[in-house]
Design an enzyme around this catalytic site. Structure first.
Site, short mmCIF file in Angstrom:
data_model
loop_
_atom_site.label_atom_id
_atom_site.label_comp_id
_atom_site.label_asym_id
_atom_site.label_seq_id
_atom_site.Cartn_x
_atom_site.Cartn_y
_atom_site.Cartn_z
N HIS A 14 0.82 -1.21 0.00
CA HIS A 14 0.00 0.00 0.00
C HIS A 14 0.86 1.26 0.00
O HIS A 14 0.53 2.24 -0.67
CB HIS A 14 -0.91 -0.03 1.23
CG HIS A 14 -2.00 0.99 1.20
ND1 HIS A 14 -3.12 0.84 0.42
CD2 HIS A 14 -2.13 2.17 1.84
CE1 HIS A 14 -3.90 1.89 0.59
NE2 HIS A 14 -3.33 2.72 1.44
N HIS B 157 -11.10 2.13 -0.46
CA HIS B 157 -11.27 1.71 0.93
C HIS B 157 -12.05 0.39 0.93
O HIS B 157 -13.06 0.25 1.61
CB HIS B 157 -11.98 2.80 1.75
CG HIS B 157 -11.25 3.12 3.01
ND1 HIS B 157 -11.86 3.56 4.15
CD2 HIS B 157 -9.94 3.04 3.31
CE1 HIS B 157 -10.96 3.76 5.08
NE2 HIS B 157 -9.79 3.45 4.61
N ASP C 275 -1.34 14.85 5.30
CA ASP C 275 -2.35 14.21 6.15
C ASP C 275 -1.80 12.89 6.67
O ASP C 275 -0.90 12.30 6.07
CB ASP C 275 -3.62 13.98 5.35
CG ASP C 275 -3.42 12.96 4.26
OD1 ASP C 275 -2.64 13.26 3.32
OD2 ASP C 275 -4.00 11.86 4.33
N GLU D 49 -4.02 4.36 12.94
CA GLU D 49 -4.61 5.03 11.78
C GLU D 49 -5.83 5.84 12.20
O GLU D 49 -6.81 5.93 11.46
CB GLU D 49 -4.94 4.02 10.70
CG GLU D 49 -3.69 3.39 10.13
CD GLU D 49 -3.89 2.66 8.82
OE1 GLU D 49 -5.04 2.38 8.46
OE2 GLU D 49 -2.88 2.37 8.16
N GLN E 168 -8.31 8.72 12.50
CA GLN E 168 -8.65 9.62 11.40
C GLN E 168 -8.53 11.08 11.82
O GLN E 168 -8.33 11.38 12.99
CB GLN E 168 -10.08 9.33 10.96
CG GLN E 168 -10.30 7.89 10.51
CD GLN E 168 -9.66 7.63 9.17
OE1 GLN E 168 -10.06 8.20 8.18
NE2 GLN E 168 -8.67 6.77 9.15
N1 LIG Z 1 -2.43 4.19 -10.26
C1 LIG Z 1 -1.71 5.29 -10.08
N2 LIG Z 1 -1.48 6.11 -11.08
C2 LIG Z 1 -0.80 7.23 -10.90
N3 LIG Z 1 -0.32 7.62 -9.73
C3 LIG Z 1 -0.51 6.85 -8.69
C4 LIG Z 1 -1.21 5.65 -8.82
N4 LIG Z 1 -1.28 5.08 -7.62
C5 LIG Z 1 -0.64 5.92 -6.80
N5 LIG Z 1 -0.18 7.00 -7.43
C6 LIG Z 1 0.48 8.14 -6.82
O1 LIG Z 1 1.37 7.71 -5.83
C7 LIG Z 1 1.39 8.62 -4.74
C8 LIG Z 1 1.18 7.95 -3.44
O2 LIG Z 1 -0.12 7.52 -3.36
P1 LIG Z 1 -0.81 7.06 -2.01
O3 LIG Z 1 0.14 6.28 -1.22
O4 LIG Z 1 -2.09 6.42 -2.38
O5 LIG Z 1 -1.09 8.44 -1.29
P2 LIG Z 1 -1.51 8.60 0.22
O6 LIG Z 1 -0.27 8.49 0.98
O7 LIG Z 1 -2.10 9.95 0.27
O8 LIG Z 1 -2.47 7.50 0.51
C9 LIG Z 1 0.32 9.64 -5.03
O9 LIG Z 1 0.90 10.79 -5.54
C10 LIG Z 1 -0.52 9.00 -6.07
O10 LIG Z 1 -1.11 9.99 -6.87
MG LIG Z 2 -1.93 11.47 1.31
#
Ligand SMILES: Nc1ncnc2c1ncn2[C@@H]1O[C@H](COP(=O)(O)OP(=O)(O)O)[C@@H](O)[C@H]1O
Ligand SMILES: [Mg+2]
Lengths: 225, 730, 80, 80
Positions: free
Chosen positions: B44, B90, B263, B307, B309
């Site tokens: 993740h 989610h 966040d 985690e 919120q």
């Molecule tokens: N399928 C995807 N296509 C393009 N960018 C992605 C994809 N999945 C994740 N990203 C990018 O990777 C970065 C990390 O995402 P994520 O871990 O989901 O963010 P957060 O920490 O806010 O949950 C973000 O900038 C997101 O836009």
């Molecule tokens: Mg984020």
């Protein structure tokens, strides 16, 4: 005409109603719930939203906030008070209006445009509705199911204090046109002095033809007079 | 506590990964450090299986201000304005506790957007459930919908679009994807990259409790019988507090107090602090005694992995602490200076005067493992001969059956539970091809859509990936807007299986082709792997959130028919591709064959043509043709406009079924007034756009010559029946 | 001291929540359930050792905040 | 038979409602109230004279409908 919009933690239609007031040239000020007193105003608006998350009973906690005492004073002195949606719930919780707003009959949040019949145009809020009896306004609420005991209800009807009732496109007031289970299809009521209006539909959301209608404008035009 | 192999495994790390950790940090990690690694290195947060392929997507063009790599993507929408948006899944939490899972999904994605300084102006969602007859579906559906509404309605951001699908592949693994869109001034965008050492690190928002510990690892593990054990890790959302947090953050953002902001989402304090430090090439030191805790005796391990919120991490310019504290106190939120940035490039955690963890930031972020997983190419399914009996179904009965099916029914039961009009700028609500939101105080608007098509992707991922991007593009075109960019949420099964990894690789390949050709870059997204339960995997389900711009709202288009006696044009070629169609699935009951191919040249050509005709004010209404084909699209136009139509099948080499129900791509149905007909014909011919005139609008009835005649009222009733009867409401 | 308060709608007041729960239970096959009324439950931690004083405080907050006495009744229970 | 069921959030689970009520009481001057947790209360009329059977039914519906056992606990009480 000068207005104050009260902002509670969790209010979320405060900006919308301020935009509407200003659009119709009503000078407006935003007032934080924790202020001790109101600025000089002719009209006080309690906006929609989820004050304090609506966590206990919708409007209950806002009804205990600091500014409310001054709002009550303003109302008792004959000043205009408009409570929309959560604002209506707050007016009920403070006792400025009678009855109670229960959960919608199907227990779901309900957001859609509905038809509403203007029953009483003989008040400051609705004077311009004279020629238009069936109007369209959005509702968006969880607790809009108006309930009151027989005596209260009879008093409202007898004294002509019910301002809006849910109806269908042709103005029929019946079970099918009742979205939330309100007694007698009640959507908005006045106090006996007719300076306090509480209503569930949102006039501030229909003030522009591009927003699928402008029946809400008429209320602000009435107030402006 | 001694770190055993078993403890390592429980943290979702294999022994190879564990050895790599030891090598990187030059010591055996303690339990807290192991926990931090497990959070940062899981799928993740690390994108270890997907990174290689995500990198191939187009992410830049003139309009892109910020592509992937930040909390959300940012695009230029002219004047001083920029739009911030992202989508997130989610899925697992929503399956365990539908209301809270969906609610916190909305809360999380909203934080991603307002972290960047944007005021959220809309949310959308894509939700997938199992077969409607499955015993869990009803509860999951009503729980998820009320959870999405519960959060969005309370915080006061309109939910304006989405999709709801049913398919038995989601029986034990539903999908809940939420998208948020925010508006910001171009010169007021906030980023998560830390700058400067010895700057105060601030914690704001709700208190930390023992919520969702190991949530991030849970989201990356297959479900199994032991899921029961993991249950208490579900978080409860508090939209009221989020509303306060939103207002407080935006208030603080008015001046230049904030250096960076992030966040606390998945893996909470751990990932937020490490991400900020890593991007700024700095270290961070935190005194855990300063963390506002909701519960007694919380351990460093719990604080770092919680985690809970509605929390944020800020790095402030020195000297701005007091003013910031005043703002957060005014909104009734916790505010605590928990540490500082350092130039040592380590994460240092202190608790009760002791150093309880010390790890190099790079080991947790840039050095995290990346995998080049094995994958298998999918075979293009053969066009087997269609079942002999398909012509024995009457056309009208087939149409009714499709319009009544859960997947094709009108979804007002869902969207009426969402406040769609709060904020006073919703110009087109749920139910259209795209939602349209006015940019506050102006006469321009943005169009928003969210789509997926798992059936096509299951059948042939390469085409499916391409198709879904094209469909989002088409939806934005249909309301008269200029498509700008997308965000994507890639929901797949277990990437350690070659077939699943192949679906992922090829879907991305298809998306990439379409995005590149249509100049429709990907600016943010999310990957959700391991959507499997007891070895049963979901269909590959990439969800696309598309965004477009309407420079002038007067040119906005809708799909309801507008007037009697106007002509209906079918734009684009109909070759009669019935495989994977709703007709075959819902009526005939077969799922074989390839999905319809997308010709990107035609896609772009037809789309731009439609957009130009809208701008020239030559069209009354426009609807893209998607699932269900032409007849379903036409029925929807009748239903929406409460106007009928009379159509005739042009003399063709294909059967009526193929003409009416085929799902050939890149097609639109448009309504043209008599007075504009000549002009439209001329323009289409001049630009070599293929079209057919299929009929005319009329009062009250939908007629197909020699075949059937049905009242629009009846269509409305049929199309809106299913949800109400499913929930026994009348 | 731990005290609980239960707030319920007065008998003559319509209870939409209870009604829907009742109906759902009927649909689930529980035909012998004849009525359901839904209320609110509060568990309150109070720094006060005197039972009578504690009860008085809770009575007061029930009146002032936790219930709307026009339509609701409440009962108080000392737990520990 | 009249049976009541009380559904409360598990101890470690955040209770936003209780939190706000607690804060409001503090603001109203009730400084000795240290925690409030809010739950749901159900009063159920059941056509069943056997106490054990009745309890079993209520237990079942608590599990199936009235509570979500992932985040909530419940207790059952026979009233009459
Ligand atoms: N399928 C995807 N296509 C393009 N960018 C992605 C994809 N999945 C994740 N990203 C990018 O990777 C970065 C990390 O995402 P994520 O871990 O989901 O963010 P957060 O920490 O806010 O949950 C973000 O900038 C997101 O836009
Ligand atoms: Mg984020």
């Amino acid at each position: 005409m000068k207005s104050s919009v009260i902002v509670f933690p969790g209010s979320n239609c405060d900006r919308d109603v301020a935009v509407a007031l200003e659009k119709f040239k009503i000078k407006n000020e935003m007032v934080w719930h924790n202020e001790a007193s109101l600025p000089k105003s002719d009209l006080v608006v309690l906006p929609g939203g989820f004050s304090y998350g609506d966590y206990l009973r919708a409007g209950a906690i806002a009804g205990k906030s600091r500014i409310i005492n001054d709002v009550i004073k303003h109302a008792k002195n004959g000043g205009l008070v408009l409570g929309i949606c959560n604002g209506f719930q707050i007016l009920i919780e403070t006792g400025l209006l009678p009855g109670i707003l229960l959960r919608n009959k199907n227990l779901k949040f309900l957001s859609k445009n509905v038809f509403v019949k203007v029953i009483n145009t003989n008040n400051k809020f609705c004077s311009n509705y004279k020629n238009k009896k069936v109007i369209e306004l959005p509702i968006a609420h969880n607790e809009g199911n108006y309930f009151a005991d027989y005596k209260t209800l009879k008093n409202l009807e007898d004294k002509d204090l019910v301002v809006f009732k849910y109806c269908d496109m042709d103005g029929n007031i019946n079970d099918v046109s009742n979205p939330n289970g309100s007694l007698n299809n009640i959507a908005g009521i006045l106090n006996p002095e007719k300076n306090i209006l509480g209503m569930m539909p949102h006039p501030e959301r229909l003030i522009d033809p591009i927003l699928s209608g402008k029946d809400g404008s008429i209320m602000f035009q009435s107030l402006k007079k | 506590m001694k770190i055993t192999q078993q403890i390592v495994n429980k943290h979702g790390l294999n022994s190879e990964e564990y050895n790599k950790i030891i090598k990187l940090i030059g010591k055996k990690p303690n339990l807290l450090e192991l926990g931090i690694f497990s959070a940062m290195w899981n799928e993740h947060c690390s994108y270890k299986s997907s990174k290689k392929y995500l990198k191939t997507l187009p992410t830049k063009n003139k309009k892109v201000i910020q592509g992937p790599g930040e909390n959300a993507g940012v695009i230029d929408i002219e004047d001083e304005d920029a739009l911030v948006f992202k989508i997130e899944s989610h899925n697992h939490p929503s399956f365990i506790e539908p209301y809270q899972g969906a609610a916190t999904g909305v809360g999380g994605i909203l934080r991603d957007v307002f972290t960047m300084g944007a005021r959220p102006i809309a949310t959308l969602n894509s939700i997938h459930f199992g077969d409607h007859k499955h015993y869990k579906t009803k509860n999951l559906l009503s729980g998820v919908v009320s959870g999405i509404g519960g959060y969005g309605n309370c915080i006061g951001i309109p939910t304006v679009g989405g999709e709801v699908k049913f398919n038995s592949v989601y029986n034990e693994n539903i999908l809940v994807n939420a998208m948020a869109v925010g508006l910001v001034k171009k010169n007021k965008i906030f980023y998560s990259k830390a700058k400067g050492s010895n700057k105060p690190v601030i914690y704001v928002g709700s208190k930390t409790g023992r919520d969702g510990i190991h949530g991030a690892s849970m989201a990356s593990a297959e479900f199994d019988k032991n899921t029961e054990e993991k249950k208490p890790t579900v978080q409860v959302g508090d939209p009221f507090t989020e509303k306060l947090l939103l207002e407080a953050c935006l208030e603080l953002m008015k001046d230049d107090s904030i250096i960076s902001i992030q966040d606390m989402g998945a893996a909470g304090l751990t990932s937020s602090s490490i991400e900020m430090a890593s991007k700024g090439n700095l270290g961070i030191e935190i005194n855990l005694n300063k963390i506002p805790c909701r519960e007694k005796k919380m351990t460093p391990y719990e604080m770092m992995l919680s985690e809970s919120q509605e929390r944020m991490l800020l790095i402030l310019n020195s000297g701005k602490e007091d003013n910031a504290e005043k703002i957060f106190k005014k909104w009734g939120l916790d505010f605590s200076i928990i540490g500082k940035t350092t130039d040592k490039k380590d994460l240092v955690l202190k608790f009760n005067e002791n150093e309880v963890a010390n790890l190099p930031i790079s080991a947790l972020s840039t050095e995290a493992p990346i995998y080049d997983r094995k994958w298998k190419k999918a075979l293009l399914p053969k066009k087997t001969s269609l079942p002999q009996n398909y012509k024995s179904f009457k056309i009208i009965d087939s149409l009714k059956k499709i319009l009544m099916s859960p997947n094709n029914s009108e979804k007002s039961w869902v969207w009426e539970q969402y406040d769609q009009t709060v904020m006073g700028d919703t110009i087109q609500k749920s139910g259209g091809d795209s939602a349209v939101i006015r940019i506050h105080g102006s006469n321009k608007g943005v169009s928003l859509t969210i789509d997926s098509s798992s059936n096509y992707c299951e059948s042939y991922p390469l085409t499916g990936g391409k198709q879904i991007v094209a469909e989002a593009w088409r939806n934005l075109i249909s309301v008269g807007s200029n498509p700008i960019a997308i965000t994507n949420c890639l929901n797949f099964g277990n990437p350690e299986k070659e077939k699943i990894m192949g679906q992922f690789v090829e879907c991305i390949q298809g998306m990439k082709e379409a995005c590149t050709y249509l100049d429709f870059p990907v600016v943010s997204g999310n990957v959700s792997f391991y959507n499997e339960t007891n070895k049963k995997t979901i269909s590959p389900t990439p969800t696309i959130g598309g965004v477009g711009l309407l420079k002038n709202l007067e040119n906005m288009m809708t799909f309801g028919l507008k007037e009697l006696g106007s002509s209906l044009f079918l734009i684009g070629k109909t070759s009669g591709h019935l495989y994977q169609s709703e007709f075959l699935r819902e009526v005939v009951g077969t799922k074989d064959g390839p999905p319809p191919e997308v010709n990107l040249f035609n896609e772009r050509n037809n789309g731009f043509m439609i957009r130009d005709l809208i701008l020239k004010k030559l069209l009354n209404s426009v609807h893209d043709i998607s699932s269900g084909g032409m007849l379903v699209a036409l029925s929807e136009m009748c239903i929406r406009g409460k106007i009928g139509a009379k159509i005739k099948i042009p003399n063709k080499n294909i059967s009526s079924y193929e003409y009416l129900f085929a799902e050939d791509q890149s097609r639109y149905l448009v309504e043209v007034s008599e007075k504009n007909k000549k002009e439209v014909v001329k323009i289409l011919e001049k630009n070599s756009v293929y079209f057919e005139i299929v009929g005319k609008t009329q009062k009250d009835c939908l007629d197909l010559e020699k075949e059937f005649n049905i009242k629009v009222e009846e269509l409305i009733e049929i199309n809106s029946r299913w949800f109400k009867s499913y929930f026994n409401e009348n | 001291m731990k005290i609980s308060a239960i707030v319920t709608l007065k008998e003559n007041v319509l209870d939409p929540q209870g009604k829907v729960v009742n109906q759902t239970l009927k649909n689930m096959g529980y035909s012998n359930i004849t009525e359901v009324r839904q209320g609110k439950y509060f568990e309150i931690q109070l720094n006060e050792n005197n039972k009578e004083k504690a009860k008085k405080i809770i009575d007061e907050i029930c009146k002032k905040l936790l219930s709307n006495t026009i339509i609701e009744d409440y009962t108080i229970n000392i737990k520990q």
